[in-house]
Structure formats: structure tokens, C-alpha cells
Motif scaffolding. Structure first.
Motif, short mmCIF file in Angstrom:
data_model
loop_
_atom_site.label_atom_id
_atom_site.label_comp_id
_atom_site.label_asym_id
_atom_site.label_seq_id
_atom_site.Cartn_x
_atom_site.Cartn_y
_atom_site.Cartn_z
N THR A 1 -8.02 -5.02 9.45
CA THR A 1 -8.67 -3.76 9.09
C THR A 1 -7.77 -2.91 8.20
OG1 THR A 1 -9.83 -3.79 11.20
CG2 THR A 1 -9.72 -1.68 10.06
N VAL A 2 -6.53 -2.71 8.64
CA VAL A 2 -5.62 -1.83 7.91
C VAL A 2 -5.28 -2.42 6.54
CG1 VAL A 2 -3.34 -0.74 7.94
CG2 VAL A 2 -4.70 -0.85 10.05
N ARG A 3 -4.98 -3.71 6.51
CA ARG A 3 -4.65 -4.38 5.24
C ARG A 3 -5.76 -4.18 4.21
NH1 ARG A 3 -5.60 -10.10 6.22
NH2 ARG A 3 -7.68 -9.32 5.76
N ASP A 4 -7.01 -4.39 4.63
CA ASP A 4 -8.10 -4.29 3.66
C ASP A 4 -8.34 -2.85 3.22
OD1 ASP A 4 -8.23 -6.98 3.80
OD2 ASP A 4 -10.18 -7.09 4.81
N GLU A 5 -8.18 -1.90 4.12
CA GLU A 5 -8.35 -0.49 3.74
C GLU A 5 -7.26 -0.07 2.75
OE1 GLU A 5 -10.57 1.05 7.83
OE2 GLU A 5 -8.56 1.75 7.39
N LYS B 1 -1.40 3.69 13.30
CA LYS B 1 -1.36 4.58 14.46
C LYS B 1 -2.77 4.79 15.01
CE LYS B 1 1.28 8.64 15.77
NZ LYS B 1 1.90 9.88 15.29
N ALA B 2 -3.72 5.04 14.11
CA ALA B 2 -5.09 5.29 14.53
C ALA B 2 -5.69 4.09 15.26
CB ALA B 2 -5.94 5.64 13.30
N HIS B 3 -5.24 2.88 14.88
CA HIS B 3 -5.79 1.66 15.50
C HIS B 3 -4.94 1.17 16.67
CE1 HIS B 3 -9.08 0.94 12.69
NE2 HIS B 3 -8.28 1.34 11.73
N GLY B 4 -3.86 1.89 16.98
CA GLY B 4 -3.04 1.51 18.13
C GLY B 4 -2.04 0.39 17.86
N MET C 1 -0.31 5.91 4.09
CA MET C 1 -1.66 5.61 4.58
C MET C 1 -1.61 4.48 5.61
SD MET C 1 -4.78 4.11 2.33
CE MET C 1 -4.99 5.59 1.39
N THR C 2 -0.81 3.47 5.33
CA THR C 2 -0.66 2.34 6.25
C THR C 2 -0.15 2.82 7.61
OG1 THR C 2 -0.05 0.93 4.38
CG2 THR C 2 0.42 0.08 6.58
N ARG C 3 0.85 3.69 7.57
CA ARG C 3 1.44 4.21 8.80
C ARG C 3 0.38 4.94 9.63
NH1 ARG C 3 5.00 6.88 6.49
NH2 ARG C 3 6.71 5.39 6.51
N PRO D 1 13.13 -0.53 5.18
CA PRO D 1 13.06 0.90 5.53
C PRO D 1 11.65 1.46 5.66
CG PRO D 1 13.43 0.67 3.19
CD PRO D 1 13.34 -0.73 3.75
N ASP D 2 10.60 0.64 5.54
CA ASP D 2 9.25 1.20 5.56
C ASP D 2 8.34 0.33 6.43
OD1 ASP D 2 6.93 2.75 4.80
OD2 ASP D 2 8.12 3.40 3.07
N VAL D 3 7.04 0.65 6.41
CA VAL D 3 6.11 -0.01 7.32
C VAL D 3 5.35 -1.16 6.69
CG1 VAL D 3 5.80 2.07 8.71
CG2 VAL D 3 4.25 1.64 6.76
N VAL D 4 5.42 -1.28 5.36
CA VAL D 4 4.65 -2.31 4.65
C VAL D 4 5.43 -2.69 3.40
CG1 VAL D 4 3.27 -0.53 3.45
CG2 VAL D 4 2.34 -2.84 3.66
N CYS D 5 5.36 -3.97 3.02
CA CYS D 5 5.98 -4.41 1.77
C CYS D 5 4.93 -4.32 0.66
CB CYS D 5 6.46 -5.85 1.87
SG CYS D 5 7.67 -6.14 3.18
#
Ligand code: MG
Ligand code: MG
Length: 247
Positions: free
Chosen positions: A21-25, A48-51, A42-44, A63-67
Motif C-alpha cells: 500500500t505505502v509503496r504504491d502511494e 505510521k498510519a498503517h502501523g 510521506m513514506t514515514r 539515515p532515512d526510511v526509504v531508498c
């Protein structure tokens, strides 16, 4: 790698659903005028919203949440001030941790309204198809070399170069587990797949040469001839009679 227990499989399935879900959004939000930093923020928030938690945060010093790797960057791109333009090739590679279980997946998209044509279209299509060609080999008793060989044959059909120094891997309790899954190889060789294993298959291909190098940030890996590259990845469960794509 130890096969995952049914409880672990259930958790990793949910991890994969959050990732999907998050990847596609986030991929849909990759548009001209948006910075890679904004995509990471936005990914972060969406995780969080999806748990889910970001599995890459702090992993090997990331250092971040997504490459987010753009154009000649192959993988491990660090989000920053770069603002996407028209026709950028953007790879979004995300790891999600949920109830102790990790999934890993990547897509590559082109920014802007123009549909990719010519070599760029070939690069994207062939790399994505090579991922599914590899996944199609997944079954108990098959071997890692069967996956790699299938990926390789699809990429070479379009004369793309395979980034051989970066490989797929087992995944689940850790971001990277055994076995390594190269995007090339000989059928019938390598580790044998067993029911309950969870693996990340991730072809990386370029329009130029196969040589890559690490940038001065110590993380981003780019093609040495600055050719464009694409990256697609899914986490896959080995089931009793085949596979289940978790992401
Ligand atoms: Mg990945
Ligand atoms: Mg991976």
C-alpha cells in the motif's frame, strides 16, 4: 535459512500488505516538482498510519526510511533536496517491519505525463518482467540458480546489462538473510528452496555497462558510465506447491 513458522508467515503477510500500500502511494506521488525528501516524509507518515515501521532506518547506517534512487543511481539513494523533473526514472525501495517481520520491495517509475518510449520503456518492461520470470521459478526443491538464470535470460533478451555485484536475499527476521539470490546463474545450482522460506528477488539492470560504484555519501550506488538503471523487487513466500508474492 530456517523456514518461517505459520505465526511468522502471518505477520510477514501483514508486513507485506502494508508495504504494498505505502509503496504504491509513494510511487504515485513521485511527480515533477516533488523532492525526494518530501517522498520520504510521506513514506514515514503513511507507514505510521498503517502501523508499520521503516525497516531500513539506521540499517547499515542508512539515515532515512526509504531508498530513492534517481536515473543513474541504482540503489540505496538517500532522500534529499533533489526535486524530481520531467522524465526522471525513480526507484522506490522500501522495507517494512511489522510484528518483528520484515518485507522488502521496490518499483521504478518515470515521472511526468509522457509515457516512456524506446530504450527507457524497454528497460522498465524487461526489468519488471525479469522479476516475474524469477518468481515463476519459486517452488520447493527448485534452486537459487533457477531463479537467477530465469531473470538473466529475460534481461539479456533485450540486451540489458545485469548489475551482478548486487543480489536478492532471504528476508524476514533481518533485512538480509541467507541465501543470496543473484540475478544470473545456472539452472539447477545453488541453495535449494524450501516451503516456508521468505526471499526477496530484485533484478537491477542498466542501459549501459554493469559496473557500479558507491558515491561519496558512502551509500548511494550508481552506474559508473552514468547509464540509466531500473530496479524491481518483491518479497516472496515459498509455499507447498509454488509461491505467494507478499508485497
Ligand atoms: Mg529492497
Ligand atoms: Mg532487497
Amino acid at each position: 535459512m530456517q523456514p518461517k513458522t505459520p505465526e511468522e508467515v502471518e505477520a510477514i503477510r501483514r508486513s507485506g500488505r502494508i508495504l504494498n500500500t505505502v509503496r504504491d502511494e509513494v510511487a504515485q506521488a513521485a511527480k515533477p516538482g516533488v523532492s525526494t525528501r518530501e517522498l520520504a516524509d510521506m513514506t514515514r507518515e503513511k507507514l505510521k498510519a498503517h502501523g508499520g515501521e521503516p525497516a531500513f532506518a539506521g540499517y547499515m547506517g542508512f539515515p532515512d526510511v526509504v531508498c530513492i534512487s534517481v536515473n543513474d543511481q541504482v540503489v540505496h539513494g538517500v532522500p534529499g533536496s533533489y526535486v524530481l523533473g520531467e522524465g526522471d526514472l525513480v526507484s522506490i525501495d522500501l522495507g517494512v517491519l511489522y510484528q518483528g517481520m520484515i518485507t522488502d520491495s521496490a518499483v521504478t517509475v518515470v515521472t511526468g505525463d509522457q509515457r516512456p518510449t524506446g530504450k527507457v520503456r524497454t528497460l522498465l518492461k524487461a526489468t519488471e518482467e525479469s522479476l516475474y520470470a524469477g518468481i515463476d521459478q519459486v517452488k520447493p526443491g527448485e534452486r537459487v540458480g533457477d531463479i537467477g538464470n530465469s531473470v538473466q535470460r529475460r534481461l539479456l533478451r533485450d540486451n540489458l546489462s545485469i548489475v551482478e555485484t548486487l543480489v536478492g536475499h532471504g528476508v524476514g527476521h533481518e533485512v538480509h538473510e541467507q541465501p543470496e539470490i543473484p540475478n544470473f546463474g545456472m539452472a539447477g545450482t545453488g541453495s535449494m528452496l524450501k516451503e516456508g522460506m521468505t526471499i526477496a528477488i530484485e533484478p537491477m539492470a542498466t542501459l549501459g555497462g554493469k559496473t557500479v560504484h558507491t558515491e561519496s555519501d558512502g551509500l548511494t550506488i550508481s552506474t559508473s558510465d552514468h547509464s540509466l538503471s531500473a530496479h524491481f523487487e518483491h518479497t516472496v513466500l515459498v509455499t507447498r506447491d509454488g509461491f505467494e508474492i507478499l508485497t
